[in-house]
Every structure is written in C-alpha cells, then in structure tokens.
Design an enzyme around this catalytic site. Sequence first.
Site, PDB file in Angstrom:
ATOM      1  N   LYS A 208     -49.743  18.639  13.304  1.00 57.25           N
ATOM      2  CA  LYS A 208     -48.110  18.137  13.619  1.00 57.25           C
ATOM      3  C   LYS A 208     -48.316  16.507  13.618  1.00 57.25           C
ATOM      4  O   LYS A 208     -49.365  15.843  13.950  1.00 57.25           O
ATOM      5  CB  LYS A 208     -47.877  18.800  15.120  1.00 57.25           C
ATOM      6  CG  LYS A 208     -46.659  18.260  15.638  1.00 57.25           C
ATOM      7  CD  LYS A 208     -46.431  18.514  17.262  1.00 57.25           C
ATOM      8  CE  LYS A 208     -44.849  18.576  17.453  1.00 57.25           C
ATOM      9  NZ  LYS A 208     -44.921  18.689  19.038  1.00 57.25           N
ATOM     10  N   SER A 284     -40.999  21.777  19.608  1.00 55.08           N
ATOM     11  CA  SER A 284     -40.978  20.886  18.449  1.00 55.08           C
ATOM     12  C   SER A 284     -42.001  21.049  17.475  1.00 55.08           C
ATOM     13  O   SER A 284     -41.954  20.248  16.421  1.00 55.08           O
ATOM     14  CB  SER A 284     -41.071  19.529  19.188  1.00 55.08           C
ATOM     15  OG  SER A 284     -42.115  19.076  19.900  1.00 55.08           O
ATOM     16  N   SER A 308     -43.680  23.429  23.447  1.00 56.43           N
ATOM     17  CA  SER A 308     -43.306  22.983  21.994  1.00 56.43           C
ATOM     18  C   SER A 308     -44.539  23.819  20.986  1.00 56.43           C
ATOM     19  O   SER A 308     -44.359  23.515  19.807  1.00 56.43           O
ATOM     20  CB  SER A 308     -43.468  21.555  21.901  1.00 56.43           C
ATOM     21  OG  SER A 308     -42.478  21.065  22.561  1.00 56.43           O
TER      22      SER A 308
END
Length: 603
Positions: A208, A284, A308
């Site tokens: 990420k 996210s 997330s």
Amino acid sequence: MGLFKAKGTVYKAVKDVDLGPYSTEHYLQANVKAPRMTGILIKIFIAILECPILGTLLLYILKGNNLIHDLVTNVDLQESPLFVPLHDFEDRKEKEVKCIDSSSSPPEKVQLAIDCLPKSSSEEQENSFSRWTIMDYYKAYSSGNTTPSMVAEKFIAAVNESVKPPLQMGFFIDYNTDDILRQANESTLRHKAGEPISVLDGVPVAIKDEIDCLPYPTTGGTKWLHKERPCEDDACCVKRLRLCGAIIVGKTNMHELGSGTSGINPHYGPARNPYDKNKIAGGSSSGSAAVVSAGLCPVALGVDGGGSVRMPAALCGVVGLKPTFARIPHAGVLPLNWTVGMVGILAGTVEDAMIVYAAISGEIPSDKPSGTPSKINLPLLSMTKSLSGIKLAKYGKWFDDCSDDVKLCCSQALLKLQNHYNWKTLDVTIPEIEVMRLAHYTTIGSECSASLGSLREKNIAEFGGDARVALSIYSSFSSLEYLNAQRIRNRQLQLHMKIFAEADVIVSPTTGVTAYAIQDDALKTGELDYINGAALVRYSIAGNFLGFPAVTVPVGYDKLGLPIGLQFIGRPYSEATLIHLAFAMQAICLYKKPGQYYDLLRR
C-alpha cells in the site's frame, strides 16, 4: 461555542453495565446526518467550511447533529484517558499452537509457519474457486514449471492491460518494470541454483502506498506528500519481506490519506472491484485488496486505521488480518494515525496470511531494550478440526444491523461453523458501540490533522474534495473532545475485556453493506458518502481503537454476486486463535472466481 453548551450523556460505572443477553442497554444505530456530495456540491461545501465564521458554525451544527456533542464532547464519565492501546503480553495458553522465537530471522519464521500448515491441502470443496497460493508459487518454481522471471513478465503484462480502457482497474499508483524484472531475475538464479531463501522467494507482493518502499515515493494517495516527506528507506515490514526473497511489485492505490472507505481516489482513479469493475473496492487499502482478489499477488500489505484492511478485503472476497497493536513494527509507515493504525495483511487464503504474518511480526529489538519480547504463537492448522470448547460472543442487535443479504449470509455461515465444529455462540451485549465509533473518529481525525500540521495549509489546493472536507472536520476537534475520546477508549477496553473473560472471540459481519457503485460524478472530486461509510466501518472500530487483533474471511455473496465477509475479533495477542477460526470457516465455504482475474501460473 461555550454559549451553546448542553449537558451530554452521563455514563454509568463499568461495574454496573450489564453485558448479558437480556441487558437493558440501548443499541444506538449510527445517526449519520450528511447527504452524499460530489463535484460542485463538494466545492461549495468546502468554501463554506473554510470560511472562518460560517465554517465554524457549520462544523458545530454538524457535530451536534451527528451526536458528537451529546456522546463525546459534553459527557460525564469516570474513566481516565487511555492514549495508546498498547497491551502487556499475557500468555493465555492458546490451543494447538507453536510458539516461535520472536528473535528468529524472517526466513526462519516463514519456515516455522510452513511447518504449521496441514500436510495435505485442506478440505477443498468441489466446484469452489481457489487462488494460487504462496506454496503453489514455490512448487511451480521448484519443479521448473515456471520461473520468477516468467511470472514477473506475466504480471507486468497483466497490470499494463488493467490500466487501459475499458478496464482502468486502478490497482497501482506506481510500479517499476525494471525493478520488478531485476528482483525476479535474482530470484530465478537462486531457484536455479537450488538455493531459494524461503517459500516467499520469487512471490509477488504489493505494498500500500502508505508504507515506505524503495524505489518508490510514498504518496499516501496524494499528489504532494512525497515532495514534503521523501522516502529514504524501506519500512521494517518491507525489509522483512525482502529478506525472505519476495518480489516487491509496486505501490497500490488507496483512498487519499486514508480519509475514506470507498477507495475512490480523484488523483489516481478509483480502485475497482474485480468482482464487478463498476463497484468500489473499499478503502483505504483498496488497491491491495483488489490485486489479491484479481490474482496478481497472493498477498499484499495494507494499513488498517479504521477497518482499512478488513473492509476492502471483505468487499473484494479475500482474507484480511489486522494484528494486535504494535505486533508488527510501524517504522516506515506514514504517521497519519499513531494510536489506531496498524500494518495488516491481505491474502487469497488464511494460510498465506499466516505465512506473511510470521515473516513480518515481532518488535524491533531496539524498540524494546528491556523486558522480554512478546511470544508469537502460530496455529497448527492440521489440528484446527480438533479444537474444542471455542466460545464465540455475538451481540445480536449489532450483528443484524446490516443489509438483508449480509445478515442472512453471515448468520448462515456462523450457524454452519457452529454445527460443523460443535462450537458455542454466547449471546452478549456490547454497549455504546456508536459512542466508540464517534470517539474513534475523533481520535483518528485529530491525529491525522496533527500529523499533517502546517503541510495541510501549504498544500491545500492539491487535496481532493473529499479529503479536503475530511481535514476540515478533523481540525475542528478540540482538546476536550480528544481527551474524552481517550476516556471512552479506556471504558470500552474494560467492557470488551469483560466479554473476553467469557468468550474466545467476538463474531460479526465485516461490513454492513456490500460494494456499492462507483458513480461518474465522484471521479474528479471524490465523494462524501458518510451513510455508506458508517455502514462499511460499523464492525471495524474495536480492532483499531482498542488495539485488538481481528480477521475477516469471505463467507458468501449477495444477490449480485458481490463478496461478503465474516469477522472474528480477539483479545490481545490471540492471532493464532483467530487464524484457526478463519481457517475453519474457509474450509467449509464455497468461493466464486471474480470477473477480472489473472492466472500468473498458467503455462
């Protein structure tokens, strides 16, 4: 605004709260009062929010309408603040586990994890889709059926295809073909020499874009942050993966600054769901979930500050593991939320999540110069079937506060789990869940605002619309509200630990809804959709706010064929038990292939 101060909620002492199934504690549903906004509406809203007098008044009204004043600001409670959910290690003698030395090297830990796998592949169900696993890659390389270099070339071709119309899947913010091929060539040479570092050698892993990873800048999903904070080294978790020989294939897309739950990024495009490219991947850690779901990587890393990792994992039909707070070092991760964020793992299978968890877990010795390192237990997955006496706590009103499809699917999965393994569900009451959500929102917002500091004003014009609104709200929280949120954290930790005194885990759906549509009007500005956001985050908060480990495992699909996840939340350091339960659930579920899937091991 002291002129308008009203008396808020008076909370009774923890010892007087009834947590039993017949408790009179009221279940308060999320009281979200905010319309969906995109485009010009967001721009108008921003202009008002950033106006000194009107903005202050509007924020006060919004916080009041959404019960922050009543449940957080003006409350009367006895607890002192708990600022960091750092738990002392307590060895609770988990069942059917192997204890590994936290000072072992990452490759050694990976090998110990391999030793915990079942000797034969589990009860793989007929007609059930399965993704390629870490062990599949290792066996393919060892047999000479393929090489890391061949897989890397297929990966690059697949990603290049995914970015073009009509797909535009938005998996990655950045990937470097030369760097990928270099790593793959080095791994290929090791395999040809019969000297792979570990079973992760040559396995593609995505990161990420909130985690430092050379040679890439760390953007946090923005267009500016990497200019203010250059990436100078790999994060600790990335270093540990490299030590195992993993191929780091790029930085995945994410919701800007982790400030939303959809994964719609106005700068890099939305991360799209492989089960339906017109639906969100969730946020996210949206790109990390999507690449695993689409078969591009068996595992990826995300960061979980408010579900997330678990939310996008559930929406994309993969496994999401968020360990205990500080179980994985946070060094090299953007400091957006110091006390709620944690590196987490997204994987196609529970087994792969366990392997990567073993590789990257354990504190950095220099961070804990005195005291005994916390033990790391790994589950003996061949013994999962023999686990007895497992107790799953379920709060019915909360469990059922979701869409009909999610409720039916998760209820049936839980019943199937109970019947198959003869485990027991305990009906409990978990009070003040909406209070905890608002206290967590106050905390994560305050920490993000403090983290960015003056950089926010300096780069304000480069924010997407929804992130800009979020930062305006975040900066409105007062010191009183932050302190009261930490007092609520202390209170909730005590309440949850009383439940864990009676049960092994808390079980719930992972999200309240399945993936919803990506609408064209959100593509340029992002979108404000706090009603869907509250439904997505509903079951995630305890894992972050209280520092508990949690795992989501896919258990079925809604009427449109979109994935649904079931979540297990555990007491601190109970990852092995959670992995056992997720593995047990995975073994009795049927899975479907996503519409967008890449087979990197097919010859």
